[in-house]
Design a protein around this motif. Structure first.
Motif, PDB file in Angstrom:
ATOM      1  N   GLY A  90      -0.001 112.062 -45.687  1.00  0.00           N
ATOM      2  CA  GLY A  90       0.214 112.578 -47.044  1.00  0.00           C
ATOM      3  C   GLY A  90       0.490 114.062 -47.079  1.00  0.00           C
ATOM      4  N   SER A  91      -0.152 114.816 -46.170  1.00  0.00           N
ATOM      5  CA  SER A  91       0.071 116.266 -46.172  1.00  0.00           C
ATOM      6  C   SER A  91       1.515 116.600 -45.823  1.00  0.00           C
ATOM      7  CB  SER A  91      -0.886 116.942 -45.182  1.00  0.00           C
ATOM      8  OG  SER A  91      -0.533 116.653 -43.844  1.00  0.00           O
ATOM      9  N   ASN A  92       2.153 115.761 -44.995  1.00  0.00           N
ATOM     10  CA  ASN A  92       3.562 115.992 -44.670  1.00  0.00           C
ATOM     11  C   ASN A  92       4.454 115.755 -45.885  1.00  0.00           C
ATOM     12  OD1 ASN A  92       4.356 116.329 -41.524  1.00  0.00           O
ATOM     13  ND2 ASN A  92       2.395 115.308 -41.728  1.00  0.00           N
ATOM     14  N   VAL A  93       4.097 114.793 -46.713  1.00  0.00           N
ATOM     15  CA  VAL A  93       4.858 114.574 -47.948  1.00  0.00           C
ATOM     16  C   VAL A  93       4.566 115.691 -48.940  1.00  0.00           C
ATOM     17  CG1 VAL A  93       5.247 112.993 -49.874  1.00  0.00           C
ATOM     18  CG2 VAL A  93       4.865 112.080 -47.574  1.00  0.00           C
ATOM     19  N   GLY A  94       3.295 116.110 -49.018  1.00  0.00           N
ATOM     20  CA  GLY A  94       2.913 117.145 -49.973  1.00  0.00           C
ATOM     21  C   GLY A  94       3.580 118.480 -49.725  1.00  0.00           C
ATOM     22  N   THR A  95       3.859 118.784 -48.463  1.00  0.00           N
ATOM     23  CA  THR A  95       4.467 120.079 -48.152  1.00  0.00           C
ATOM     24  C   THR A  95       5.920 120.159 -48.621  1.00  0.00           C
ATOM     25  OG1 THR A  95       4.625 121.726 -46.386  1.00  0.00           O
ATOM     26  CG2 THR A  95       5.407 119.540 -45.864  1.00  0.00           C
ATOM     27  N   THR A  96       6.519 119.033 -48.970  1.00  0.00           N
ATOM     28  CA  THR A  96       7.900 119.065 -49.477  1.00  0.00           C
ATOM     29  C   THR A  96       7.977 119.711 -50.852  1.00  0.00           C
ATOM     30  OG1 THR A  96       7.746 116.859 -50.503  1.00  0.00           O
ATOM     31  CG2 THR A  96       8.432 116.959 -48.201  1.00  0.00           C
ATOM     32  N   ALA A  97       6.817 119.913 -51.492  1.00  0.00           N
ATOM     33  CA  ALA A  97       6.817 120.569 -52.800  1.00  0.00           C
ATOM     34  C   ALA A  97       7.399 121.971 -52.713  1.00  0.00           C
ATOM     35  CB  ALA A  97       5.389 120.617 -53.356  1.00  0.00           C
ATOM     36  N   THR A  98       7.164 122.650 -51.590  1.00  0.00           N
ATOM     37  CA  THR A  98       7.711 124.003 -51.426  1.00  0.00           C
ATOM     38  C   THR A  98       9.238 123.980 -51.428  1.00  0.00           C
ATOM     39  OG1 THR A  98       5.769 124.646 -50.131  1.00  0.00           O
ATOM     40  CG2 THR A  98       7.720 126.050 -49.956  1.00  0.00           C
TER      41      THR A  98
END
Length: 528
Positions: A90-98
């Motif tokens: 999930g953290s890899n998906v969450g970092t796409t917010a940047t």
């Protein structure tokens, strides 16, 4: 190259990193311990764990921080691998917010109209609110403002650099260009220890037309893989479970990157159509943001069903000597269909466990034993005893002859005494009873009984009544010194003598049951 352009580039990167740092720290401080509680509570199911990783990373704007925190929880035993690995997904998906923040806002605003007011308002909040939560929110605003200022500085600098340096030629032209682009993306994240900052630079370069879209997409893949460097550095000297979590992170990012490379032309074509249909146009930044999100989500869809296998794979790596000792070496589930053979394997495993537990007790009786090492060995014996107990439960559910049932009873008795021996070793290791507290006669009596117990465990010669007599003699000598030592001191040493006596008795009784076991276990079913 013009030195002023180089200075502007370095300054822009510095502003970018400074903004990311301040923004992440501010958001993390504003969230407080709520994120930690969410991470620990929301990992009961894989999908919830993935969602928590996405949410927390989106809030703090740092996948590296979330991944390192998750590995830290694994290191502390708050999360197991099955809970932690989906959070890392999930953290890899969450970092796409940047990437979305940069693509949708960073190139479509006048920095002076947004960034500078954010810095001003944020600092006012920090000054007047101090270290409270609202002050942390203010620092996050300051970070956002500096971040956008860095983007604008890099955008201007890269526009001028692009006319002087043929960067596009370095990352194009077959397989060599592909590996160069991949390496550049990885190096950016490795050097800056922030995939978000690396992605921002890549999106800025692509938006300025310095690099073609396919090459920029490969750089994004490299930056995504570079995120694992932070986790790999963080687990140096950590527990085996923490290293396994970092290995799972690397495996996920590597596997996701390979899939993204294989599907690169198809994904870019489809995502360009999506970007055009949403009204964003096929801008490089928008397509790259879509690409970054798409291949990470695709990675989650691929790896989530494979998580149990990934856990099993990494669990077999980074094993310590204690973990290897704790694994049964003779027990085999296929033998359960033939109880006589299973009992024979059980006898050999019990012999090994008994030797380990006796070794723990013998070491605990040494006056200069290493407490931490002994605690690890005792925990090893406990895990091995639990595994043997599970095997015994499965064996008891099979159809056994009368002889094998008697052998099973002996095995269970031996297992009980093995566990008690290890527990005595732990108690002795944890007890704080220094012989220097005692008078000479009592000190000698207690010390001699410990030496006697070690000798008896290694080569039992006396009967149980003789051993009891030696214990009573040492106890009597200690009681005679009772008036010369504080009561609590005497009680501690009396309890220690009792633990030594009980541990010795358990170790020797386990040996007796094991000596009776093989004669009854072998051949009972084979003769029928």
């Amino acid at each position: 190259m013009d030195w002023s352009l180089l200075g502007a580039t370095l300054g822009g990167i510095g502003l970018l990193l400074l903004g990311m740092h301040i923004m992440t720290d501010g958001l993390r401080e504003a969230a407080g311990d709520a994120l930690r509680g969410l991470l620990v509570r929301a990992t009961g199911r894989p999908l919830r764990a993935v969602a928590s990783g996405v949410l927390i990373t989106g809030i703090v704007q740092s996948s590296s921080a979330v991944t390192v925190a998750t590995i830290g929880f694994v290191n502390a035993g708050l999360l197991n691998l099955t809970q932690a690995i989906p959070v890392i997904y999930g953290s890899n998906v969450g970092t796409t917010a940047t990437a979305w923040l940069v693509a949708l806002v960073g190139f479509h605003i006048d920095v002076r109209l947004l960034a500078l007011p954010m810095i001003g308002v944020g600092m006012l909040l920090r000054v007047f609110a101090g270290p409270r939560r609202i002050g942390a929110v203010g620092m996050a605003l300051v970070g956002f403002g500096i971040f956008f200022t860095g983007i604008d500085t890099l955008r201007v600098a890269f526009a001028d650099i692009g006319s002087q340096m043929p960067i596009a030629q370095l990352v194009s032209g077959g397989w060599l260009g592909l590996f160069v682009a991949l390496g550049l993306g990885f190096a950016l994240t490795l050097l800056m220890q922030s995939s978000s900052a690396a992605l921002t630079i890549i999106l800025t370069v692509a938006a300025g037309g310095m690099v073609a879209l396919p090459s920029a997409a490969v750089m994004v893949i490299g930056a995504n893989l570079g995120t694992t460097s932070t986790a790999l550095i963080a687990v140096i000297g950590a527990t085996p479970n923490a290293r396994r979590a970092a290995a799972a992170h690397f495996a996920f990012n590597l596997g996701t990157g390979v899939v993204a490379l294989l599907l690169l032309p198809l994904l870019l074509w489809l995502l360009s159509l999506v970007a055009e249909s949403t009204g964003e146009g096929a801008s490089a930044a928008a397509v790259l943001a879509l690409f970054h999100t798409a291949f990470n989500v695709l990675g989650v869809l691929i790896f989530l069903p494979l998580t149990p296998r990934l856990v099993a794979f990494v669990s077999a790596r980074f094993r310590t000597a204690e973990e290897d000792l704790a694994r049964p070496q003779h027990l085999d589930g296929t033998l359960l269909h033939t109880p006589s053979l299973a009992l024979d394997a059980l006898a050999r495993e019990l012999e090994r466990a008994a030797a380990l537990s006796r070794g723990c007790l013998i070491d605990a009786l040494q006056p200069d034993h290493a407490a931490e090492r002994l605690a690890a060995r005792e925990a090893t014996v406990t895990r091995l005893v639990d595994s043997i107990g599970d095997y015994c439960q499965q064996l008891q559910q099979t159809s056994m002859s009368a002889d094998s049932a008697m052998a099973m009873a002996e095995a269970l008795q031996a297992l009980r005494h093995i566990g008690e021996t290890a527990a005595s070793a732990r108690t002795l290791s944890e007890s704080a009873a220094s012989l220097s507290e005692l008078p000479a006669e009592a000190r000698e009596a207690v010390s001699e009984f410990a030496i006697y117990a070690r000798a008896q465990m290694q080569a039992p010669e006396d009967s149980e009544s003789d051993r009891e007599a030696r214990y009573q003699a040492s106890k009597a000598e200690l009681l005679r010194a009772d008036s010369r030592v504080p009561v609590r001191t005497a009680v501690r040493h009396l309890e220690r003598l009792g633990v030594i006596r009980d541990g010795l008795r358990s170790a020797l009784r386990a040996r007796q049951h094991l000596e009776a076991l093989p004669r009854q276990a072998i051949g009972a079913e084979l003769s029928n």
